[in-house]
Design a protein around this motif. Structure first.
Motif, short mmCIF file in Angstrom:
data_model
loop_
_atom_site.label_atom_id
_atom_site.label_comp_id
_atom_site.label_asym_id
_atom_site.label_seq_id
_atom_site.Cartn_x
_atom_site.Cartn_y
_atom_site.Cartn_z
N ASP A 20 1.90 8.12 -8.82
CA ASP A 20 1.50 7.00 -7.98
C ASP A 20 2.08 5.72 -8.55
O ASP A 20 2.20 5.56 -9.76
CB ASP A 20 -0.03 6.89 -7.90
CG ASP A 20 -0.48 5.73 -7.01
OD1 ASP A 20 0.17 5.51 -5.97
OD2 ASP A 20 -1.46 5.05 -7.36
N ALA A 22 0.78 2.72 -7.08
CA ALA A 22 -0.19 1.73 -6.61
C ALA A 22 -1.47 1.86 -7.44
O ALA A 22 -1.43 2.21 -8.61
CB ALA A 22 -0.45 1.92 -5.12
N ASN A 92 0.98 9.74 -3.43
CA ASN A 92 0.69 8.59 -2.58
C ASN A 92 1.33 8.84 -1.23
O ASN A 92 2.56 8.98 -1.14
CB ASN A 92 1.26 7.34 -3.26
CG ASN A 92 1.03 6.05 -2.49
OD1 ASN A 92 1.12 6.02 -1.27
ND2 ASN A 92 0.77 4.97 -3.21
N TYR A 94 2.00 7.01 1.40
CA TYR A 94 2.96 6.04 1.91
C TYR A 94 4.31 6.11 1.19
O TYR A 94 5.36 5.96 1.80
CB TYR A 94 2.37 4.64 1.79
CG TYR A 94 3.21 3.55 2.41
CD1 TYR A 94 3.42 3.51 3.79
CD2 TYR A 94 3.77 2.54 1.63
CE1 TYR A 94 4.18 2.52 4.37
CE2 TYR A 94 4.53 1.53 2.21
CZ TYR A 94 4.73 1.53 3.57
OH TYR A 94 5.49 0.54 4.15
N TRP A 95 4.26 6.35 -0.12
CA TRP A 95 5.50 6.38 -0.92
C TRP A 95 6.07 7.80 -0.93
O TRP A 95 6.24 8.41 -1.98
CB TRP A 95 5.24 5.85 -2.32
CG TRP A 95 4.96 4.39 -2.33
CD1 TRP A 95 3.74 3.78 -2.30
CD2 TRP A 95 5.93 3.34 -2.29
NE1 TRP A 95 3.88 2.41 -2.26
CE2 TRP A 95 5.22 2.11 -2.26
CE3 TRP A 95 7.33 3.31 -2.29
CZ2 TRP A 95 5.86 0.88 -2.23
CZ3 TRP A 95 7.96 2.08 -2.26
CH2 TRP A 95 7.23 0.88 -2.24
N ASP A 121 -4.05 7.95 0.68
CA ASP A 121 -3.58 6.70 1.26
C ASP A 121 -3.26 5.66 0.20
O ASP A 121 -4.02 5.47 -0.76
CB ASP A 121 -4.66 6.10 2.19
CG ASP A 121 -4.67 6.76 3.56
OD1 ASP A 121 -3.73 7.51 3.87
OD2 ASP A 121 -5.62 6.50 4.32
N ASP A 122 -2.15 4.96 0.40
CA ASP A 122 -1.78 3.84 -0.47
C ASP A 122 -2.77 2.70 -0.30
O ASP A 122 -3.06 1.96 -1.22
CB ASP A 122 -0.37 3.38 -0.10
CG ASP A 122 0.11 2.20 -0.91
OD1 ASP A 122 0.55 2.40 -2.04
OD2 ASP A 122 0.02 1.06 -0.39
N SER A 125 -1.38 0.35 4.29
CA SER A 125 0.02 0.46 4.74
C SER A 125 0.19 1.53 5.81
O SER A 125 0.90 1.34 6.81
CB SER A 125 0.93 0.77 3.55
OG SER A 125 0.85 -0.24 2.58
#
Length: 398
Positions: A20, A22, A92, A94-95, A121-122, A125
């Motif tokens: 991750d 974030a 993550n 989103y990434w 979830d990030d 986003s």
């Protein structure tokens, strides 16, 4: 005996990987790691919350890395000695590019099988992408998901070298689009751990909800607040996130102090210290723009990278929650007052619905309201009501 020994040797090597860049996914992954209590070897790359305590890592059979590249190199060494390996990856959502690069590398190693993806979830986003994706027609949504899946497959099957990918006709790009990060379940057993599953109930997102099927579930926040962790597990959770013993004591004491309200601050890239001081002052006035906050015990939670947190605390003689303790950890531990408010941040989006947001001050002015994706999502989900939304231009003269 020989047969039993042979069966034991054939058991797949189980490896857990946690990545991750974030905060929210790192906090959730730490909770999952503690909750699972597995003895499997673990490789961890939490870029905002690196785990540097070697004794701690040894105790959970883990190693920590500063980059996914160095994690991959170590994984290759570990996996090379095993004819069959099962890997569970915590990532993550989103990434997805980080996840794709990792999987592309690992699946070239003989005998490796991606057993499960646990994607968190990030923050907001993913939902801001949904906000724009929902404007597509049904046919466009179908086409976008199919195109995204095709591109994801192409990206995963390509070479690590960009030029070679180009020469062999494989995808060089994995854009941060919904059709990139919501297609993993088509390739591997996947669970999407979502902050707000109820957003999928929007009629415009009906197709996405059906597409995800049973592969999505609501994020859990109650591990510590509902005493699902014993003292040893709580201690491990705090240590994984780098929370010192003194800060742990402060968190435990904080649950007894029952502050009435917490102000959420931001760094200078979002709002000045003067603006934040003005907003707090206004909320304490009987004739201010914001209806009076009558809290007797106000707590300030500044941004970890803001260099003026103490200035704001001193201006209003507020209690302070250490800025480096993640907001998401405060939710997990039950250390947030029931009432919060402050400057605009995606953090409010993480709050379970038993918390009450007194007000949020967004940048800009009311004319930006319709185009503000995060605000529109928060209004739709009733995270906040319209009368509790304010804009920075309203406080310029304060």
């Amino acid at each position: 005996m020989a047969s039993s020994s042979s069966n034991a040797q054939q058991s797949p090597y189980a490896l857990e990987i946690y990545i991750d860049k974030a905060t929210l996914p790192s906090v959730q992954q730490a909770a999952m790691l503690v909750n699972n209590q597995s003895h499997n070897p673990k490789l961890i790359c939490w870029q905002r919350h690196p785990v540097n305590d070697e004794a701690l890592l040894q105790g959970i059979n883990a190693a920590s890395f500063v980059s996914i590249a160095s994690l991959c190199q170590h994984a290759a060494t570990l996996l090379a000695g095993h004819p069959h390996s099962h890997i569970t990856i915590y990532g993550n959502t989103y990434w997805s590019k980080d996840l794709a690069r990792l999987i592309r590398y690992l699946t070239r190693i003989s005998g490796v099988e991606i057993k499960k993806l646990e994607l968190i979830d990030d923050g907001s986003s993913e939902y801001q992408k949904m906000f724009y994706w929902q404007r597509l027609s049904s046919e466009e949504q179908t086409r976008d998901l199919a195109t995204g899946l095709k591109n994801l497959k192409s990206y995963l099957s390509g070479n690590d070298n960009k030029l070679l990918r180009l020469l062999t006709g494989h995808s060089n790009k994995l854009p941060r689009r919904l059709s990139s990060f919501m297609n993993w379940h088509q390739l591997f057993p996947t669970t999407y751990h979502m902050l707000r599953m109820d957003y999928l109930d929007k009629p415009e997102l009906h197709q996405l909800k059906q597409y995800l099927g049973n592969n999505a579930q609501q994020i859990r926040w109650n591990y510590i607040a509902d005493n699902l962790f014993d003292d040893e597990q709580q201690s491990l959770f705090y240590q994984l996130l780098g929370i010192s013993l003194a800060e742990q004591k402060q968190l435990r004491a904080g649950r007894q102090q029952l502050h009435d309200f917490m102000f959420i601050g931001v760094d200078s890239s979002n709002a000045s210290s003067k603006l934040q001081i003005n907003v707090i002052a206004d909320s304490r006035q009987e004739s201010g723009i914001i209806p009076t906050i009558t809290a007797k015990k106000m707590l300030f939670k500044g941004h970890p990278f803001a260099n003026f947190n103490q200035t704001i605390v001193d201006a209003h003689q507020m209690g302070e929650m250490p800025a480096m303790i993640p907001f998401e950890t405060l939710i997990m531990t039950g250390n947030l007052p029931q009432k919060v408010g402050g400057m605009a941040s995606s953090l409010y989006f993480s709050l379970p619905n038993n918390y009450h947001i007194e007000y949020i001050v967004f940048s800009g002015s009311k004319k930006d309201l319709e185009q503000h994706a995060l605000l529109q999502i928060m209004l739709y989900l009733k995270v906040i009501s319209p009368e509790r939304v304010y804009f920075s231009e309203q406080f310029k003269s304060c």
